[in-house]
Write an enzyme that holds these catalytic residues in place. Structure first.
Site, PDB file in Angstrom:
ATOM      1  N   MET A   1       0.795  -1.222   0.000  1.00 23.64           N
ATOM      2  CA  MET A   1       0.000   0.000   0.000  1.00 23.64           C
ATOM      3  C   MET A   1       0.830   1.277   0.000  1.00 23.64           C
ATOM      4  O   MET A   1       0.306   2.340  -0.317  1.00 23.64           O
ATOM      5  CB  MET A   1      -0.906   0.029   1.224  1.00 23.64           C
ATOM      6  CG  MET A   1      -0.170   0.207   2.535  1.00 23.64           C
ATOM      7  SD  MET A   1      -1.249   0.561   3.944  1.00 23.64           S
ATOM      8  CE  MET A   1      -1.867   2.183   3.531  1.00 23.64           C
ATOM      9  N   TYR A   2       2.104   1.205   0.350  1.00 20.41           N
ATOM     10  CA  TYR A   2       2.893   2.430   0.451  1.00 20.41           C
ATOM     11  C   TYR A   2       3.003   3.089  -0.924  1.00 20.41           C
ATOM     12  O   TYR A   2       3.540   2.499  -1.865  1.00 20.41           O
ATOM     13  CB  TYR A   2       4.282   2.153   1.002  1.00 20.41           C
ATOM     14  CG  TYR A   2       4.313   1.654   2.430  1.00 20.41           C
ATOM     15  CD1 TYR A   2       3.225   1.813   3.285  1.00 20.41           C
ATOM     16  CD2 TYR A   2       5.443   1.018   2.939  1.00 20.41           C
ATOM     17  CE1 TYR A   2       3.251   1.357   4.583  1.00 20.41           C
ATOM     18  CE2 TYR A   2       5.484   0.566   4.248  1.00 20.41           C
ATOM     19  CZ  TYR A   2       4.387   0.735   5.060  1.00 20.41           C
ATOM     20  OH  TYR A   2       4.425   0.273   6.359  1.00 20.41           O
ATOM     21  N   SER A   3       2.469   4.292  -0.999  1.00 20.30           N
ATOM     22  CA  SER A   3       2.436   5.041  -2.265  1.00 20.30           C
ATOM     23  C   SER A   3       1.826   4.206  -3.389  1.00 20.30           C
ATOM     24  O   SER A   3       2.261   4.260  -4.539  1.00 20.30           O
ATOM     25  CB  SER A   3       3.833   5.515  -2.660  1.00 20.30           C
ATOM     26  OG  SER A   3       4.339   6.422  -1.715  1.00 20.30           O
ATOM     27  N   ASN A   4       0.794   3.419  -3.030  1.00 20.20           N
ATOM     28  CA  ASN A   4       0.080   2.610  -4.029  1.00 20.20           C
ATOM     29  C   ASN A   4       1.025   1.751  -4.867  1.00 20.20           C
ATOM     30  O   ASN A   4       0.891   1.669  -6.089  1.00 20.20           O
ATOM     31  CB  ASN A   4      -0.769   3.509  -4.941  1.00 20.20           C
ATOM     32  CG  ASN A   4      -1.935   4.127  -4.206  1.00 20.20           C
ATOM     33  OD1 ASN A   4      -2.578   3.471  -3.401  1.00 20.20           O
ATOM     34  ND2 ASN A   4      -2.200   5.396  -4.460  1.00 20.20           N
TER      35      ASN A   4
ATOM     36  N   ARG B   1      -0.057   3.080   9.153  1.00 15.18           N
ATOM     37  CA  ARG B   1       1.187   2.309   9.203  1.00 15.18           C
ATOM     38  C   ARG B   1       0.887   0.829   9.332  1.00 15.18           C
ATOM     39  O   ARG B   1       0.042   0.424  10.080  1.00 15.18           O
ATOM     40  CB  ARG B   1       2.002   2.776  10.440  1.00 15.18           C
ATOM     41  CG  ARG B   1       3.450   2.253  10.429  1.00 15.18           C
ATOM     42  CD  ARG B   1       4.203   3.006   9.414  1.00 15.18           C
ATOM     43  NE  ARG B   1       5.634   2.912   9.573  1.00 15.18           N
ATOM     44  CZ  ARG B   1       6.421   2.018   9.020  1.00 15.18           C
ATOM     45  NH1 ARG B   1       5.908   1.013   8.345  1.00 15.18           N
ATOM     46  NH2 ARG B   1       7.731   2.098   9.123  1.00 15.18           N
TER      47      ARG B   1
END
Length: 349
Positions: free
Chosen positions: A60-63, A349
């Site tokens: 999911m981090y920055s898609n 997070r």
């Protein structure tokens, strides 16, 4: 660099891990403090140069941009089998049904997407980002175990859940002979020690290593208290930061941060080194995740490994702590959605 075992597994990792949530293209929907590829690559290379071999990210981090940036950098700067790549899944990746969660369908889909973005054919440590109460736990655990059997994943990890849920998961894995969680990624630092009540004793007893997120309390332990509250991370986290570090505990938190500052000044080192050195004393901590935005921050994290605090210094750091709200309990989707509603665009997070 002195390498350590990941929990009670045979895998060697650096006792400092790079948290790649800090890396991701700004136009991919992540917070304003994330670094794009041109800025991230030199930091990843420097981490490798100083002996860091452990890198943690999430789908999911920055898609997905974080996985892509990390994968390309490690392909260019490292030998794949000499580094340890950890990633996570659970949170929404697409709108509509089956775009989130820990169902067998979601797990089998997301592992392939992460492998593609990272440019590798296996993940060293695959972690559930939080529990998914909409899916039977046994379904999740069996699907994860099947990934290990298939060779797509080497080890499994969990993150941010109540200790009783983690104990239940470990019991089911043992009962059915499924691959076991080797790690717990939890929120633990001098301002957040509630994990010491149940989760840390459980991990010690079960031989599970912990990977610590937010080891510097989102910069609050790396700067003077008033300066830390004005950082980009602090000012954009909004209500989420208040959940982690409640204004009701500000007097205690400030006193702890001041103690970090006094000891750092007396030692002639940075505040970050003191806060990380405290974590390195905890036997359950395998590696703190350092979201380094500069070479200096990486060097400070490595330098903290050689800093041994005295018992008197530890007492001074720990004395101002007071009991507080345990954020780890927010593992259900309704609770996380409530947080997102208060902070549009925020990545939990």
């Amino acid at each position: 660099m002195r390498y350590v075992k990941l929990g009670t597994t045979g895998l060697d990792v650096s006792p400092v891990a790079v948290g790649a949530m800090s890396y991701g293209e700004p136009d991919r929907g992540h917070p304003v403090w994330s670094l794009g590829e041109d800025e991230a690559r030199p930091l990843i290379k420097h981490a490798l140069d100083v002996g860091i071999t452990f890198f943690d990210t999430a789908n999911m981090y920055s898609n997905g941009s974080s996985e892509e940036i990390l994968g390309r950098a490690l392909k260019d700067f490292a030998v794949r089998d000499e580094v340890v790549i950890a990633t996570k899944l659970r949170h929404p990746m697409r709108p509509g049904p089956n775009g989130r969660g820990l169902s067998r369908k979601a797990i089998m889909t997301e592992i392939d997407h992460s492998l593609r973005r990272l440019g590798t054919d296996y993940i060293d440590l695959y972690q559930i980002h939080r529990n998914d109460h909409a899916t039977p736990l046994a379904e999740t655990l069996e699907a994860l175990s099947d990934l290990v059997k298939a060779g797509k994943v080497r080890y499994l990890g969990a993150s941010s859940m109540p200790a009783w849920e983690f104990a239940k998961a470990l019991h089911l894995q043992d009962r059915h002979g499924w691959a076991r969680f080797a790690t717990m990624q939890d929120h633990y630092n001098l301002l957040a020690r509630e994990e010491e009540r149940e989760m840390i004793p459980l991990c010690l007893d079960e031989g599970v290593g912990t990977i610590v997120w937010s080891p510097l309390a989102r910069g609050r332990l790396a700067r003077a208290w008033d300066d830390a509250k004005a950082t980009a991370r602090s000012t954009t986290d909004g209500a989420f930061a208040d959940l982690l570090y409640s204004p009701a505990e500000e007097a205690s938190n400030r006193a702890i941060a001041d103690a970090v500052g006094r000891i750092a000044e007396a030692r002639g080192v940075s505040r970050a080194q003191i806060a990380l050195a405290w974590l390195h004393r905890r036997p359950v901590v395998t590696a703190p995740l350092v979201g380094a935005g500069s070479v200096r921050q990486l060097d400070e994290a490595v330098a903290s490994l050689d800093l041994v605090l005295t018992d008197a210094e530890v007492r001074e750091l720990e004395a101002p702590y007071t009991p507080r709200y345990d954020f780890q309990g927010i593992s259900d989707e309704a609770g996380l959605d409530a947080i997102r509603a208060r902070i549009p665009g925020m990545a939990v997070r």
